[in-house]
Design a protein around this motif. Sequence first.
Motif, PDB file in Angstrom:
ATOM      1  N   GLY A   1       0.795  -1.215   0.000  1.00 22.61           N
ATOM      2  CA  GLY A   1       0.000   0.000   0.000  1.00 22.61           C
ATOM      3  C   GLY A   1       0.829   1.266   0.000  1.00 22.61           C
ATOM      4  N   LEU A   2       0.383   2.269  -0.757  1.00 21.80           N
ATOM      5  CA  LEU A   2       0.920   3.627  -0.693  1.00 21.80           C
ATOM      6  C   LEU A   2      -0.132   4.461   0.026  1.00 21.80           C
ATOM      7  N   THR A   3       0.068   4.678   1.318  1.00 18.72           N
ATOM      8  CA  THR A   3      -0.981   5.190   2.188  1.00 18.72           C
ATOM      9  C   THR A   3      -0.508   6.423   2.961  1.00 18.72           C
ATOM     10  N   PRO A   4      -0.374   7.562   2.301  1.00 18.52           N
ATOM     11  CA  PRO A   4       0.169   8.753   2.979  1.00 18.52           C
ATOM     12  C   PRO A   4      -0.675   9.254   4.139  1.00 18.52           C
ATOM     13  N   CYS A   5      -1.976   9.045   4.081  1.00 19.61           N
ATOM     14  CA  CYS A   5      -2.835   9.527   5.163  1.00 19.61           C
ATOM     15  C   CYS A   5      -2.788   8.610   6.377  1.00 19.61           C
ATOM     16  N   HIS A   6      -2.076   7.505   6.236  1.00 25.58           N
ATOM     17  CA  HIS A   6      -1.901   6.579   7.366  1.00 25.58           C
ATOM     18  C   HIS A   6      -0.410   6.363   7.610  1.00 25.58           C
ATOM     19  N   ALA A   7       0.370   7.426   7.499  1.00 22.50           N
ATOM     20  CA  ALA A   7       1.826   7.329   7.622  1.00 22.50           C
ATOM     21  C   ALA A   7       2.323   7.742   8.997  1.00 22.50           C
ATOM     22  N   GLU A   8       1.419   7.882   9.961  1.00 23.28           N
ATOM     23  CA  GLU A   8       1.828   8.341  11.287  1.00 23.28           C
ATOM     24  C   GLU A   8       2.743   7.324  11.977  1.00 23.28           C
ATOM     25  N   PRO A   9       3.560   7.771  12.941  1.00 19.37           N
ATOM     26  CA  PRO A   9       4.446   6.853  13.667  1.00 19.37           C
ATOM     27  C   PRO A   9       3.664   5.806  14.451  1.00 19.37           C
ATOM     28  N   TRP A  10       4.385   4.822  14.930  1.00 19.65           N
ATOM     29  CA  TRP A  10       3.783   3.701  15.641  1.00 19.65           C
ATOM     30  C   TRP A  10       3.795   3.875  17.159  1.00 19.65           C
ATOM     31  N   ASN A  11       4.069   5.050  17.657  1.00 18.60           N
ATOM     32  CA  ASN A  11       4.159   5.237  19.107  1.00 18.60           C
ATOM     33  C   ASN A  11       3.213   6.334  19.589  1.00 18.60           C
ATOM     34  N   PRO A  12       1.907   6.150  19.424  1.00 20.24           N
ATOM     35  CA  PRO A  12       0.971   7.178  19.877  1.00 20.24           C
ATOM     36  C   PRO A  12       0.970   7.271  21.400  1.00 20.24           C
ATOM     37  N   PRO A  13       0.383   8.330  21.932  1.00 25.88           N
ATOM     38  CA  PRO A  13       0.265   8.424  23.391  1.00 25.88           C
ATOM     39  C   PRO A  13      -0.390   7.175  23.968  1.00 25.88           C
ATOM     40  N   GLY A  14       0.170   6.672  25.050  1.00 18.51           N
ATOM     41  CA  GLY A  14      -0.330   5.438  25.652  1.00 18.51           C
ATOM     42  C   GLY A  14       0.465   4.205  25.267  1.00 18.51           C
ATOM     43  N   THR A  15       1.533   4.386  24.476  1.00 24.08           N
ATOM     44  CA  THR A  15       2.334   3.246  24.031  1.00 24.08           C
ATOM     45  C   THR A  15       2.941   2.484  25.204  1.00 24.08           C
ATOM     46  N   PHE A  16       3.407   3.202  26.226  1.00 29.07           N
ATOM     47  CA  PHE A  16       4.072   2.543  27.355  1.00 29.07           C
ATOM     48  C   PHE A  16       3.155   1.500  28.006  1.00 29.07           C
ATOM     49  N   ALA A  17       1.880   1.810  28.106  1.00 31.00           N
ATOM     50  CA  ALA A  17       0.947   0.891  28.770  1.00 31.00           C
ATOM     51  C   ALA A  17       0.751  -0.410  27.994  1.00 31.00           C
ATOM     52  N   LYS A  18       1.102  -0.394  26.719  1.00 29.51           N
ATOM     53  CA  LYS A  18       0.913  -1.587  25.894  1.00 29.51           C
ATOM     54  C   LYS A  18       2.109  -2.528  25.916  1.00 29.51           C
ATOM     55  N   LEU A  19       3.224  -2.088  26.502  1.00 29.98           N
ATOM     56  CA  LEU A  19       4.440  -2.895  26.460  1.00 29.98           C
ATOM     57  C   LEU A  19       4.291  -4.246  27.148  1.00 29.98           C
ATOM     58  N   PRO A  20       3.704  -4.339  28.340  1.00 28.72           N
ATOM     59  CA  PRO A  20       3.580  -5.660  28.963  1.00 28.72           C
ATOM     60  C   PRO A  20       2.827  -6.655  28.090  1.00 28.72           C
ATOM     61  N   ASP A  21       1.784  -6.194  27.426  1.00 33.15           N
ATOM     62  CA  ASP A  21       1.017  -7.068  26.554  1.00 33.15           C
ATOM     63  C   ASP A  21       1.875  -7.587  25.408  1.00 33.15           C
ATOM     64  N   ALA A  22       2.708  -6.701  24.837  1.00 36.32           N
ATOM     65  CA  ALA A  22       3.578  -7.097  23.721  1.00 36.32           C
ATOM     66  C   ALA A  22       4.649  -8.074  24.175  1.00 36.32           C
ATOM     67  N   LEU A  23       5.074  -7.980  25.430  1.00 32.83           N
ATOM     68  CA  LEU A  23       6.107  -8.872  25.950  1.00 32.83           C
ATOM     69  C   LEU A  23       5.555 -10.239  26.341  1.00 32.83           C
ATOM     70  N   LEU A  24       4.335 -10.270  26.857  1.00 35.88           N
ATOM     71  CA  LEU A  24       3.820 -11.481  27.476  1.00 35.88           C
ATOM     72  C   LEU A  24       2.968 -12.339  26.562  1.00 35.88           C
ATOM     73  N   HIS A  25       2.466 -11.777  25.480  1.00 38.98           N
ATOM     74  CA  HIS A  25       1.522 -12.525  24.647  1.00 38.98           C
ATOM     75  C   HIS A  25       2.011 -12.586  23.194  1.00 38.98           C
ATOM     76  N   GLY A  26       2.122 -13.802  22.682  1.00 36.24           N
ATOM     77  CA  GLY A  26       2.576 -13.989  21.308  1.00 36.24           C
ATOM     78  C   GLY A  26       1.482 -13.905  20.278  1.00 36.24           C
ATOM     79  N   ASP A  27       0.229 -13.748  20.718  1.00 37.33           N
ATOM     80  CA  ASP A  27      -0.889 -13.722  19.779  1.00 37.33           C
ATOM     81  C   ASP A  27      -1.410 -12.310  19.555  1.00 37.33           C
ATOM     82  N   ARG A  28      -0.583 -11.309  19.831  1.00 39.38           N
ATOM     83  CA  ARG A  28      -0.964  -9.928  19.595  1.00 39.38           C
ATOM     84  C   ARG A  28      -0.280  -9.429  18.311  1.00 39.38           C
TER      85      ARG A  28
END
Length: 430
Positions: free
Chosen positions: A46-73
């Motif tokens: 895809g060439l998607t300029p309107c969806h080119a924002e970074p991957w670290n929106p506000p609230g990213t820190f709270a998602k880290l445990p989920d990314a570390l503990l679960h392989g199905d995310r």
Amino acid sequence: MKVIVLGAGVVGATTALVLAERGVDVVLVERENEAAAGTSHANGSGLTPCHAEPWNPPGTFAKLPDALLHGDRPWRMRLSALPGMFGWGLKFLANSRASRYYRNAAHCVRLGLYSTACMGPLRQRHALEYRQITRGSLELYFSADDLEAAIELRRRLKLPGDLPGIDYRQLDRAELVAAEPALEPVAGRVHGTLLFPVHESGDACEFSREAVARAIGLGAEVRFGTPVERIVADSGRFRAVATGSGEIEADACIVATGCDSPVLLRPLGLRVPICPVKGYSATIEIDPGDPAPTLPLLDLERRFVTARLGPNRLRIAGLAEFAGRDLSIDPRRLRLLLENAAALLPRLRTKILGSDPHAWAGLRPMTPDGPPLIGPTPIGGLHLNTGHGAMGWTQAAGSAELVADLVTGRTPAIDPAGLLPERFLGPSVG
């Protein structure tokens, strides 16, 4: 003027073509035996300029445990990768503050919109064919909160008036089915859909190889199968690129080597914060009459995309895995991607889950703030065009024009603020 471009992925290939158009003496150097053999080989398409924002929106820190503990995310962070990304990770989290995030998102989207404005004329000038679809794309939201967050993001982006703004239309369920009949079985579960008319899709691998061929036709020299041993600088200025076949001297060099960029630049004292983030893709062989989507789709709940590549292939791509430079395909992660696609496209379930997925994995070169690194470094004559993350295909044409302007001394068509390497490396010497 003689310029060496390192890397023949979609970014390097486009850069070589744009420079060759301007009459520059171009030498394109690639360690593999063909263009787009790495991250550009089987990306999300895809060439998607309107969806080119970074991957670290506000609230990213709270998602880290989920990314570390679960392989199905959709996000997965392996413990083995943490030591190597500590400094990068701190910058990544620091840039998730709202003030920084929206500023960086504006830089990414601005470059994407500029790239879209460059892509059409480039395609026409060279009669490029790469199974492109230029009728827009659909973003699917399965909750009111996710839809409102997406709309709010677009509201908050402050873009310059010299580029078109973010154009989108919200579709109801009937309009969604009319636009993409393949989604009729699941339309009742979709809370909201955004149609982005400016979005496109296409085979980045085919595009890259056509771009290289056109560059050769304009006089560019291409050296495949040529690993770079080091970049040679004398008295703070670029002089040559050393390869196993000897040195190649030139007036300037552009590093467009994605995740390999830090290794090449470190001996020069340039520490580029690029982290590899693994993504997966599957390319499913379909029949022309199959109920497959014709428009590119983005499933925001499961974080994957689909794109039609001609009448006989459907590309499914997504997931994000922080696993260092590991390119192995985890069958559980691949199965997750395929199951997610089958849930969205139940009429294709048997074909998606029962045929050869032509599985592939690639490493996205991510900066901690989101925007790529484009322009001069503190080493005179040495420029970067790297760190585009998941947006290399989206931003390739605009990045090529911007770095070509900076290398050749033209006034850039867009303000390079927020994209220059100086934000991490310090000011360039000009």
